[in-house]
Design a protein around this motif. Structure first.
Motif, mmCIF file in Angstrom:
data_model
loop_
_atom_site.group_PDB
_atom_site.id
_atom_site.type_symbol
_atom_site.label_atom_id
_atom_site.label_comp_id
_atom_site.label_asym_id
_atom_site.label_seq_id
_atom_site.Cartn_x
_atom_site.Cartn_y
_atom_site.Cartn_z
ATOM 1 N N GLY A 264 8.243 97.757 17.682
ATOM 2 C CA GLY A 264 9.163 96.786 18.234
ATOM 3 C C GLY A 264 9.219 96.811 19.742
ATOM 4 O O GLY A 264 9.048 97.858 20.363
ATOM 5 N N GLN A 265 9.443 95.635 20.313
ATOM 6 C CA GLN A 265 9.528 95.522 21.767
ATOM 7 C C GLN A 265 10.657 94.574 22.141
ATOM 8 O O GLN A 265 10.847 93.540 21.497
ATOM 9 N N LEU A 266 11.401 94.947 23.185
ATOM 10 C CA LEU A 266 12.467 94.121 23.726
ATOM 11 C C LEU A 266 12.240 93.975 25.221
ATOM 12 O O LEU A 266 11.977 94.959 25.910
ATOM 13 N N VAL A 267 12.353 92.743 25.721
ATOM 14 C CA VAL A 267 12.161 92.479 27.138
ATOM 15 C C VAL A 267 13.349 91.686 27.659
ATOM 16 O O VAL A 267 13.567 90.544 27.247
ATOM 17 N N CYS B 239 17.151 88.429 26.154
ATOM 18 C CA CYS B 239 16.355 89.529 25.612
ATOM 19 C C CYS B 239 15.426 88.950 24.553
ATOM 20 O O CYS B 239 15.893 88.380 23.557
ATOM 21 N N ALA B 240 14.131 89.077 24.788
ATOM 22 C CA ALA B 240 13.122 88.584 23.858
ATOM 23 C C ALA B 240 12.625 89.726 22.986
ATOM 24 O O ALA B 240 12.217 90.772 23.510
ATOM 25 N N ALA B 241 12.643 89.512 21.681
ATOM 26 C CA ALA B 241 12.248 90.546 20.727
ATOM 27 C C ALA B 241 10.908 90.199 20.093
ATOM 28 O O ALA B 241 10.607 89.019 19.848
ATOM 29 N N SER B 242 10.131 91.226 19.803
ATOM 30 C CA SER B 242 8.866 91.038 19.109
ATOM 31 C C SER B 242 8.498 92.320 18.374
ATOM 32 O O SER B 242 8.993 93.399 18.703
ATOM 33 N N GLY B 243 7.622 92.193 17.378
ATOM 34 C CA GLY B 243 7.097 93.356 16.685
ATOM 35 C C GLY B 243 7.955 93.889 15.555
ATOM 36 O O GLY B 243 7.633 94.932 14.973
ATOM 37 N N PHE B 244 9.060 93.199 15.252
ATOM 38 C CA PHE B 244 9.892 93.601 14.120
ATOM 39 C C PHE B 244 10.627 92.372 13.597
ATOM 40 O O PHE B 244 10.621 91.311 14.235
ATOM 41 N N ASN C 36 16.891 90.787 10.827
ATOM 42 C CA ASN C 36 17.462 91.875 10.032
ATOM 43 C C ASN C 36 18.223 92.904 10.863
ATOM 44 O O ASN C 36 18.844 93.809 10.306
ATOM 45 N N TYR C 37 18.153 92.762 12.177
ATOM 46 C CA TYR C 37 18.700 93.760 13.084
ATOM 47 C C TYR C 37 19.983 93.279 13.743
ATOM 48 O O TYR C 37 20.064 92.135 14.207
ATOM 49 N N ALA C 38 20.967 94.176 13.817
ATOM 50 C CA ALA C 38 22.076 93.956 14.724
ATOM 51 C C ALA C 38 21.564 94.144 16.151
ATOM 52 O O ALA C 38 20.648 94.944 16.382
ATOM 53 N N MET C 39 22.158 93.429 17.065
ATOM 54 C CA MET C 39 21.721 93.508 18.462
ATOM 55 C C MET C 39 22.905 93.895 19.348
ATOM 56 O O MET C 39 24.056 93.490 19.104
ATOM 57 N N ARG C 40 22.600 94.673 20.378
ATOM 58 C CA ARG C 40 23.659 95.146 21.263
ATOM 59 C C ARG C 40 23.194 95.088 22.706
ATOM 60 O O ARG C 40 21.990 95.199 22.985
ATOM 61 N N TRP C 41 24.138 94.917 23.594
ATOM 62 C CA TRP C 41 23.903 95.053 25.034
ATOM 63 C C TRP C 41 24.673 96.277 25.517
ATOM 64 O O TRP C 41 25.866 96.420 25.254
ATOM 65 N N PHE C 42 23.955 97.138 26.225
ATOM 66 C CA PHE C 42 24.543 98.292 26.883
ATOM 67 C C PHE C 42 24.396 98.110 28.391
ATOM 68 O O PHE C 42 23.593 97.303 28.864
ATOM 69 N N ARG C 43 25.146 98.892 29.133
ATOM 70 C CA ARG C 43 24.950 98.940 30.580
ATOM 71 C C ARG C 43 25.145 100.367 31.076
ATOM 72 O O ARG C 43 25.845 101.167 30.445
ATOM 73 N N GLN C 44 24.518 100.663 32.201
ATOM 74 C CA GLN C 44 24.633 101.986 32.786
ATOM 75 C C GLN C 44 24.675 101.850 34.294
ATOM 76 O O GLN C 44 23.725 101.362 34.916
ATOM 77 N N TYR D 224 15.422 100.121 18.759
ATOM 78 C CA TYR D 224 14.524 99.738 19.841
ATOM 79 C C TYR D 224 15.332 99.440 21.093
ATOM 80 O O TYR D 224 16.446 98.907 21.019
ATOM 81 N N TRP D 225 14.726 99.748 22.250
ATOM 82 C CA TRP D 225 15.367 99.531 23.547
ATOM 83 C C TRP D 225 14.455 98.743 24.472
ATOM 84 O O TRP D 225 13.244 98.919 24.458
ATOM 85 N N GLY D 226 15.070 97.925 25.305
ATOM 86 C CA GLY D 226 14.348 97.261 26.369
ATOM 87 C C GLY D 226 14.307 98.145 27.610
ATOM 88 O O GLY D 226 14.893 99.236 27.648
ATOM 89 N N GLN D 227 13.652 97.639 28.650
ATOM 90 C CA GLN D 227 13.480 98.416 29.875
ATOM 91 C C GLN D 227 14.644 98.238 30.845
ATOM 92 O O GLN D 227 14.762 98.972 31.815
ATOM 93 N N GLY D 228 15.485 97.250 30.577
ATOM 94 C CA GLY D 228 16.666 97.029 31.400
ATOM 95 C C GLY D 228 16.463 95.964 32.468
ATOM 96 O O GLY D 228 15.350 95.704 32.914
#
Length: 116
Positions: free
Chosen positions: A2-5, A22-27, A31-39, A105-109
């Motif tokens: 899986g990939q997230l961008v 956020c663009a998802a691919s490879g899964f 079927n997935y819940a999606m979340r946004w985090f921040r740091q 799966y996580w994106g790069q931010g």
């Protein structure tokens, strides 16, 4: 695999708006819940918003309720975070996350900076 961008971050003045994507691919996205985090620098990663696999249920951390909106388009494998009335304390790197059971799966931010 899986990939997230993520995209859409940038510099915005206080009170302004941004829309993160956020663009998802490879899964199987639907079927997935999606979340946004921040740091923010020197702070722990914080869950900002979440949306169920169907999009029927959303949840937000208290500090963004009424200002941020999470949404998804399962036909396009996309999740969004609409951010309004931005404040300097919203400054952080924002990460997209997909989760289902033990799959994660996580994106790069993407960086969001709120400053005048």
């Amino acid at each position: 695999q899986g990939q997230l961008v993520e995209s859409g971050g940038g510099l915005v003045q206080p009170g302004g708006s941004l829309r993160l994507s956020c663009a998802a691919s490879g899964f199987t996205f639907r079927n997935y819940a999606m979340r946004w985090f921040r740091q923010a620098p020197g702070k722990d990663r914080e869950l900002v918003a979440s949306i169920s696999s169907s999009g029927g249920t959303t949840d937000y951390t208290d500090s963004v309720k009424g200002r941020f909106t999470i949404s998804r388009d399962n036909a396009k494998n996309m999740v969004y975070l609409e951010m309004n009335s931005l404040k300097p304390e919203d400054t952080a790197a924002y990460y997209c996350n997909a989760i289902m059971l033990h799959y994660n799966y996580w994106g790069q931010g993407t960086q969001v900076t709120v400053s005048s």
